[in-house]
Design a protein around this motif. Structure first.
Motif, mmCIF file in Angstrom:
data_model
loop_
_atom_site.group_PDB
_atom_site.id
_atom_site.type_symbol
_atom_site.label_atom_id
_atom_site.label_comp_id
_atom_site.label_asym_id
_atom_site.label_seq_id
_atom_site.Cartn_x
_atom_site.Cartn_y
_atom_site.Cartn_z
ATOM 1 N N THR A 11 0.925 -1.435 0.109
ATOM 2 C CA THR A 11 -0.297 0.090 0.259
ATOM 3 C C THR A 11 0.927 0.748 0.127
ATOM 4 O O THR A 11 0.820 2.018 -1.141
ATOM 5 N N CYS A 12 2.176 1.208 0.892
ATOM 6 C CA CYS A 12 2.858 2.754 0.874
ATOM 7 C C CYS A 12 3.351 2.776 -0.625
ATOM 8 O O CYS A 12 3.602 3.851 -0.875
ATOM 9 N N ALA A 18 1.190 8.634 -6.069
ATOM 10 C CA ALA A 18 0.323 9.966 -5.916
ATOM 11 C C ALA A 18 0.713 11.078 -5.659
ATOM 12 O O ALA A 18 0.244 12.459 -5.331
ATOM 13 N N ALA A 19 1.464 10.695 -4.418
ATOM 14 C CA ALA A 19 2.166 11.773 -3.474
ATOM 15 C C ALA A 19 2.405 12.359 -4.111
ATOM 16 O O ALA A 19 3.168 13.561 -4.008
ATOM 17 N N LEU A 20 3.430 11.879 -4.778
ATOM 18 C CA LEU A 20 5.258 12.865 -5.782
ATOM 19 C C LEU A 20 3.722 13.511 -6.784
ATOM 20 O O LEU A 20 4.564 15.190 -6.943
ATOM 21 N N LEU A 21 3.135 12.859 -7.628
ATOM 22 C CA LEU A 21 2.010 13.803 -8.532
ATOM 23 C C LEU A 21 1.485 14.887 -7.904
ATOM 24 O O LEU A 21 1.577 16.118 -8.974
ATOM 25 N N ALA A 22 1.089 14.908 -6.629
ATOM 26 C CA ALA A 22 -0.245 15.899 -5.620
ATOM 27 C C ALA A 22 1.242 17.020 -5.766
ATOM 28 O O ALA A 22 1.017 18.580 -5.294
ATOM 29 N N VAL A 83 -9.963 22.050 -11.962
ATOM 30 C CA VAL A 83 -10.452 20.803 -11.701
ATOM 31 C C VAL A 83 -10.420 20.043 -10.241
ATOM 32 O O VAL A 83 -9.742 20.658 -9.198
ATOM 33 N N GLN A 84 -11.206 19.053 -9.931
ATOM 34 C CA GLN A 84 -11.661 18.539 -8.791
ATOM 35 C C GLN A 84 -10.184 17.835 -8.438
ATOM 36 O O GLN A 84 -9.957 17.052 -9.262
ATOM 37 N N VAL A 85 -9.312 17.762 -7.654
ATOM 38 C CA VAL A 85 -8.538 17.062 -7.282
ATOM 39 C C VAL A 85 -8.041 16.318 -5.676
ATOM 40 O O VAL A 85 -9.090 16.921 -4.964
ATOM 41 N N ARG A 86 -8.422 15.273 -6.028
ATOM 42 C CA ARG A 86 -8.257 14.190 -4.581
ATOM 43 C C ARG A 86 -6.846 14.416 -3.845
ATOM 44 O O ARG A 86 -5.916 13.568 -4.794
ATOM 45 N N GLU A 87 -6.717 14.731 -2.699
ATOM 46 C CA GLU A 87 -4.839 14.735 -2.234
ATOM 47 C C GLU A 87 -5.695 13.816 -0.393
ATOM 48 O O GLU A 87 -6.611 13.722 -0.249
ATOM 49 N N PHE A 88 -3.928 12.891 -0.493
ATOM 50 C CA PHE A 88 -4.060 12.644 0.785
ATOM 51 C C PHE A 88 -3.074 13.594 1.442
ATOM 52 O O PHE A 88 -2.181 13.083 1.801
ATOM 53 N N PRO A 89 -3.660 14.824 2.739
ATOM 54 C CA PRO A 89 -2.477 15.202 2.611
ATOM 55 C C PRO A 89 -1.626 14.624 3.904
ATOM 56 O O PRO A 89 -0.955 15.298 4.375
ATOM 57 N N GLY A 164 -5.633 4.717 8.815
ATOM 58 C CA GLY A 164 -6.685 5.024 8.382
ATOM 59 C C GLY A 164 -7.202 6.475 8.224
ATOM 60 O O GLY A 164 -7.414 7.679 7.574
ATOM 61 N N VAL A 165 -5.983 7.031 9.760
ATOM 62 C CA VAL A 165 -5.417 8.601 8.906
ATOM 63 C C VAL A 165 -4.795 9.394 8.123
ATOM 64 O O VAL A 165 -5.046 9.742 7.285
ATOM 65 N N ALA A 166 -3.422 8.167 7.412
ATOM 66 C CA ALA A 166 -2.744 8.107 5.997
ATOM 67 C C ALA A 166 -3.651 8.332 5.111
ATOM 68 O O ALA A 166 -4.290 8.625 3.673
ATOM 69 N N LEU A 167 -5.268 7.430 4.704
ATOM 70 C CA LEU A 167 -6.334 7.592 3.703
ATOM 71 C C LEU A 167 -7.283 8.441 3.576
ATOM 72 O O LEU A 167 -7.686 7.861 3.265
ATOM 73 N N ILE A 168 -7.622 9.255 4.808
ATOM 74 C CA ILE A 168 -8.290 10.636 4.640
ATOM 75 C C ILE A 168 -8.052 10.992 3.993
ATOM 76 O O ILE A 168 -7.427 11.822 3.775
ATOM 77 N N PRO A 169 -8.830 11.133 2.370
ATOM 78 C CA PRO A 169 -8.844 11.970 1.618
ATOM 79 C C PRO A 169 -9.232 13.881 1.302
ATOM 80 O O PRO A 169 -10.098 13.534 2.377
ATOM 81 N N ARG A 170 -8.813 14.367 0.445
ATOM 82 C CA ARG A 170 -8.983 15.865 0.721
ATOM 83 C C ARG A 170 -9.339 16.631 -0.581
ATOM 84 O O ARG A 170 -8.851 16.245 -1.277
ATOM 85 N N THR A 171 -10.133 16.819 -0.632
ATOM 86 C CA THR A 171 -10.804 17.166 -1.995
ATOM 87 C C THR A 171 -10.989 18.897 -2.548
ATOM 88 O O THR A 171 -11.492 19.214 -1.502
ATOM 89 N N LYS A 172 -9.614 19.147 -3.842
ATOM 90 C CA LYS A 172 -9.976 20.740 -3.889
ATOM 91 C C LYS A 172 -10.035 20.822 -4.974
ATOM 92 O O LYS A 172 -9.828 19.686 -6.455
ATOM 93 N N THR A 173 -10.667 22.309 -4.684
ATOM 94 C CA THR A 173 -10.252 22.373 -6.617
ATOM 95 C C THR A 173 -9.367 23.455 -7.309
ATOM 96 O O THR A 173 -7.898 24.472 -6.081
ATOM 97 N N ARG A 174 -8.305 23.060 -7.659
ATOM 98 C CA ARG A 174 -6.963 23.733 -8.660
ATOM 99 C C ARG A 174 -7.312 24.172 -10.187
ATOM 100 O O ARG A 174 -7.729 23.819 -10.841
#
Length: 198
Positions: A11-12, A18-22, A83-89, A164-174
């Motif tokens: 999983t990591c 995805a973390a690098l793309l963000a 666009v809407q972007v889903r990030e994992f902060p 569980g905390v690591a997989l909390i998504p946040r949707t942002k507009t960019r």
């Protein structure tokens, strides 16, 4: 327990791109005098030098004399696509998941080894004098195994919480750049990809 650790590691590794793309979304296009276009993050802009990091992480420097124009997302205004972007902060919590999962596995392994040793001490056929000492030793080992098992379960629960905390998504507009197009109707006809290195 080993399959759980393998699942956590996979999983990591899967979420790392995805973390690098963000982190590396382009915010500037540099149009050079020779007609080439370079996209990336504008790191520095002053009177005689432009520094840009491209999407693959390379750093490019340009002399202002060779640059025809610089377009940033802010300068596009309403022409920029939203666009809407889903990030994992909190993706960095995956490190805690791996570490706590490993600690949990080690504690359960220790508990198993102590249980086996306690069983050997209980089943030992020795004289009556030594039997009391062996039973006391077996009881002590079982107590240590129980403590290790408690630490293992606690670490496992904390590892699951970190996951569980690591997989909390946040949707942002960019804002993003519109696609380069050569069609008269404005539909994307050609997408230019150019890498320029010095």
């Amino acid at each position: 327990m080993r399959p759980m650790i393998s699942l956590i590691v996979v999983t990591c590794l899967a979420l790392q791109p995805a973390a690098l793309l963000a982190q590396g979304a382009p915010d500037a296009r540099i149009y050079l005098a020779d007609g080439t276009v370079v996209m990336g993050q504008l790191l520095n802009r002053d009177d005689d030098l432009l520094i840009l990091r491209s999407g693959d992480g390379e750093i490019h420097t340009f002399d202002v004399a060779e640059v025809a124009k610089v377009v940033t997302l802010d300068s596009l205004g309403s022409q920029a696509r939203v666009v809407q972007v889903r990030e994992f902060p909190y993706i960095s919590f995956l490190g805690g998941t791996v570490a706590l999962g490993l600690i949990s596995w080690l504690q359960f392994d220790t508990a198993s080894a102590r249980d086996e040793e306690a069983q050997i001490n209980r089943n030992n056929d020795s004289n009556l004098e030594d039997q009391a000492g062996l039973l006391a030793r077996a009881q002590d080992l079982e107590d240590k195994a129980d403590r290790a098992r408690l630490w293992g379960w606690s670490s496992g629960v904390l590892a699951a919480g970190c996951l569980g905390v690591a997989l909390i998504p946040r949707t942002k507009t960019r804002k993003v750049f519109p696609t380069l197009s050569l069609d008269a109707a404005g539909r994307p006809a050609v997408q230019l990809v150019y890498r320029h290195a010095f």
